[in-house]
Motif scaffolding. Structure first.
Motif, PDB file in Angstrom:
ATOM      1  N   GLY A   1      12.216  21.480  28.529  1.00 16.12           N
ATOM      2  CA  GLY A   1      13.275  21.032  29.408  1.00 16.12           C
ATOM      3  C   GLY A   1      14.335  22.109  29.606  1.00 16.12           C
ATOM      4  N   ILE A   2      15.285  21.817  30.451  1.00 18.93           N
ATOM      5  CA  ILE A   2      16.310  22.815  30.770  1.00 18.93           C
ATOM      6  C   ILE A   2      17.257  23.076  29.609  1.00 18.93           C
ATOM      7  CG2 ILE A   2      16.225  22.345  33.238  1.00 18.93           C
ATOM      8  CD1 ILE A   2      18.795  20.698  32.898  1.00 18.93           C
ATOM      9  N   TYR A   3      17.242  22.193  28.623  1.00 24.73           N
ATOM     10  CA  TYR A   3      18.062  22.393  27.424  1.00 24.73           C
ATOM     11  C   TYR A   3      17.208  22.883  26.262  1.00 24.73           C
ATOM     12  CZ  TYR A   3      21.327  19.748  30.248  1.00 24.73           C
ATOM     13  OH  TYR A   3      22.124  19.315  31.276  1.00 24.73           O
ATOM     14  N   PHE A   4      16.063  23.485  26.619  1.00 27.75           N
ATOM     15  CA  PHE A   4      15.136  24.078  25.656  1.00 27.75           C
ATOM     16  C   PHE A   4      14.550  23.037  24.702  1.00 27.75           C
ATOM     17  CE2 PHE A   4      16.237  28.098  27.281  1.00 27.75           C
ATOM     18  CZ  PHE A   4      17.614  28.138  27.442  1.00 27.75           C
ATOM     19  N   ASP A   5      14.494  21.805  25.162  1.00 22.76           N
ATOM     20  CA  ASP A   5      13.875  20.744  24.383  1.00 22.76           C
ATOM     21  C   ASP A   5      12.438  20.546  24.859  1.00 22.76           C
ATOM     22  OD1 ASP A   5      14.810  17.918  26.388  1.00 22.76           O
ATOM     23  OD2 ASP A   5      15.156  20.051  26.803  1.00 22.76           O
ATOM     24  N   ASP A   6      11.520  20.439  23.919  1.00 23.57           N
ATOM     25  CA  ASP A   6      10.121  20.216  24.265  1.00 23.57           C
ATOM     26  C   ASP A   6       9.927  18.783  24.769  1.00 23.57           C
ATOM     27  OD1 ASP A   6       8.809  22.161  21.472  1.00 23.57           O
ATOM     28  OD2 ASP A   6       9.504  22.762  23.454  1.00 23.57           O
ATOM     29  N   PHE A   7       9.003  18.592  25.677  1.00 20.80           N
ATOM     30  CA  PHE A   7       8.649  17.252  26.107  1.00 20.80           C
ATOM     31  C   PHE A   7       7.135  17.107  26.151  1.00 20.80           C
ATOM     32  CE2 PHE A   7       7.097  17.985  30.382  1.00 20.80           C
ATOM     33  CZ  PHE A   7       7.736  19.126  30.808  1.00 20.80           C
ATOM     34  N   ASP A   8       6.693  15.888  25.997  1.00 21.97           N
ATOM     35  CA  ASP A   8       5.263  15.530  26.027  1.00 21.97           C
ATOM     36  C   ASP A   8       5.198  14.182  26.739  1.00 21.97           C
ATOM     37  OD1 ASP A   8       2.636  15.273  23.455  1.00 21.97           O
ATOM     38  OD2 ASP A   8       2.647  14.769  25.588  1.00 21.97           O
ATOM     39  N   ALA A   9       4.871  14.209  28.015  1.00 24.80           N
ATOM     40  CA  ALA A   9       4.958  13.014  28.845  1.00 24.80           C
ATOM     41  C   ALA A   9       3.588  12.556  29.341  1.00 24.80           C
ATOM     42  CB  ALA A   9       5.869  13.285  30.041  1.00 24.80           C
ATOM     43  N   TRP A  10       3.463  11.231  29.521  1.00 26.64           N
ATOM     44  CA  TRP A  10       2.230  10.631  30.034  1.00 26.64           C
ATOM     45  C   TRP A  10       2.515   9.869  31.323  1.00 26.64           C
ATOM     46  CZ3 TRP A  10      -2.760  10.997  28.134  1.00 26.64           C
ATOM     47  CH2 TRP A  10      -2.899  11.636  26.892  1.00 26.64           C
ATOM     48  N   GLY A  11       1.558   9.923  32.218  1.00 23.43           N
ATOM     49  CA  GLY A  11       1.666   9.153  33.433  1.00 23.43           C
ATOM     50  C   GLY A  11       1.312   7.693  33.202  1.00 23.43           C
ATOM     51  N   GLN A  12       1.548   6.877  34.228  1.00 26.30           N
ATOM     52  CA  GLN A  12       1.335   5.440  34.113  1.00 26.30           C
ATOM     53  C   GLN A  12      -0.127   5.047  34.292  1.00 26.30           C
ATOM     54  OE1 GLN A  12       2.358   6.989  36.803  1.00 26.30           O
ATOM     55  NE2 GLN A  12       1.567   5.968  38.635  1.00 26.30           N
ATOM     56  N   GLY A  13      -0.935   5.975  34.762  1.00 25.56           N
ATOM     57  CA  GLY A  13      -2.346   5.690  34.977  1.00 25.56           C
ATOM     58  C   GLY A  13      -2.627   5.310  36.417  1.00 25.56           C
ATOM     59  N   THR A  14      -3.771   5.760  36.921  1.00 24.63           N
ATOM     60  CA  THR A  14      -4.194   5.409  38.265  1.00 24.63           C
ATOM     61  C   THR A  14      -5.679   5.046  38.225  1.00 24.63           C
ATOM     62  OG1 THR A  14      -4.237   6.130  40.592  1.00 24.63           O
ATOM     63  CG2 THR A  14      -4.732   7.804  38.941  1.00 24.63           C
ATOM     64  N   GLN A  15      -6.021   3.965  38.891  1.00 23.70           N
ATOM     65  CA  GLN A  15      -7.392   3.456  38.844  1.00 23.70           C
ATOM     66  C   GLN A  15      -8.284   4.227  39.815  1.00 23.70           C
ATOM     67  OE1 GLN A  15      -8.850   0.791  36.928  1.00 23.70           O
ATOM     68  NE2 GLN A  15     -10.751   1.646  37.782  1.00 23.70           N
ATOM     69  N   VAL A  16      -9.422   4.666  39.320  1.00 23.92           N
ATOM     70  CA  VAL A  16     -10.467   5.263  40.147  1.00 23.92           C
ATOM     71  C   VAL A  16     -11.713   4.405  40.003  1.00 23.92           C
ATOM     72  CG1 VAL A  16     -12.004   7.238  40.454  1.00 23.92           C
ATOM     73  CG2 VAL A  16      -9.573   7.600  39.985  1.00 23.92           C
ATOM     74  N   THR A  17     -12.204   3.897  41.122  1.00 29.41           N
ATOM     75  CA  THR A  17     -13.396   3.051  41.122  1.00 29.41           C
ATOM     76  C   THR A  17     -14.434   3.665  42.049  1.00 29.41           C
ATOM     77  OG1 THR A  17     -12.075   1.059  40.723  1.00 29.41           O
ATOM     78  CG2 THR A  17     -14.316   0.752  41.531  1.00 29.41           C
ATOM     79  N   VAL A  18     -15.610   3.920  41.506  1.00 27.89           N
ATOM     80  CA  VAL A  18     -16.702   4.499  42.291  1.00 27.89           C
ATOM     81  C   VAL A  18     -17.791   3.438  42.410  1.00 27.89           C
ATOM     82  CG1 VAL A  18     -18.310   6.406  42.537  1.00 27.89           C
ATOM     83  CG2 VAL A  18     -16.141   6.749  41.330  1.00 27.89           C
ATOM     84  N   SER A  19     -17.956   2.944  43.622  1.00 34.35           N
ATOM     85  CA  SER A  19     -18.896   1.849  43.828  1.00 34.35           C
ATOM     86  C   SER A  19     -19.315   1.787  45.282  1.00 34.35           C
ATOM     87  CB  SER A  19     -18.250   0.521  43.421  1.00 34.35           C
ATOM     88  OG  SER A  19     -19.101  -0.571  43.724  1.00 34.35           O
TER      89      SER A  19
END
Length: 120
Positions: free
Chosen positions: A101-119
């Motif tokens: 981050g801009i204050y030299f703090d590390d971050f580890d972030a996850w997204g909310q998820g997105t559905q992929v359907t192959v059919s």
């Protein structure tokens, strides 16, 4: 605080393509790792692809030659281009971004998820 916004999932026929995007929003200086994971119903979350700050990429054997991960440092965004999709690619896809981050703090972030359907 950093949060991720995913987009690009949906329903596609076998052999089709989708492009997932993961934008990191917040007070970000840089990010050094971007990764995509997927989780099918009743299964564990598995790594699909990753990209380092230097652009080195890694792929799961099941997606090599079909999926391409890339990054746009100026937009703090990671992409996953998925071609020749197969029914076994059906899952919820999650992105993960690690950086500073801009204050030299590390971050580890996850997204909310997105559905992929192959059919068909």
């Amino acid at each position: 605080q950093v949060h991720l916004v995913e987009s690009g999932g949906g329903l596609v026929q076998p052999g089709g393509s989708l492009r997932l995007s993961c934008a990191a929003l917040g007070s970000i200086s840089s990010f050094y790792f971007g990764g995509w994971y997927r989780q099918a119903p009743g299964k564990q979350r598995d790594s699909v692809a990753s990209i380092s700050s230097g652009g080195k990429t890694n792929y799961a054997d099941s997606v090599k030659g079909r999926f391409t991960i890339s990054r746009d440092n100026a937009k703090n965004t990671v992409y996953l281009q998925m071609n020749n999709l197969k029914p076994e690619d059906t899952a919820v896809y999650y992105c993960n971004v690690q950086g500073v981050g801009i204050y030299f703090d590390d971050f580890d972030a996850w997204g909310q998820g997105t559905q992929v359907t192959v059919s068909s």
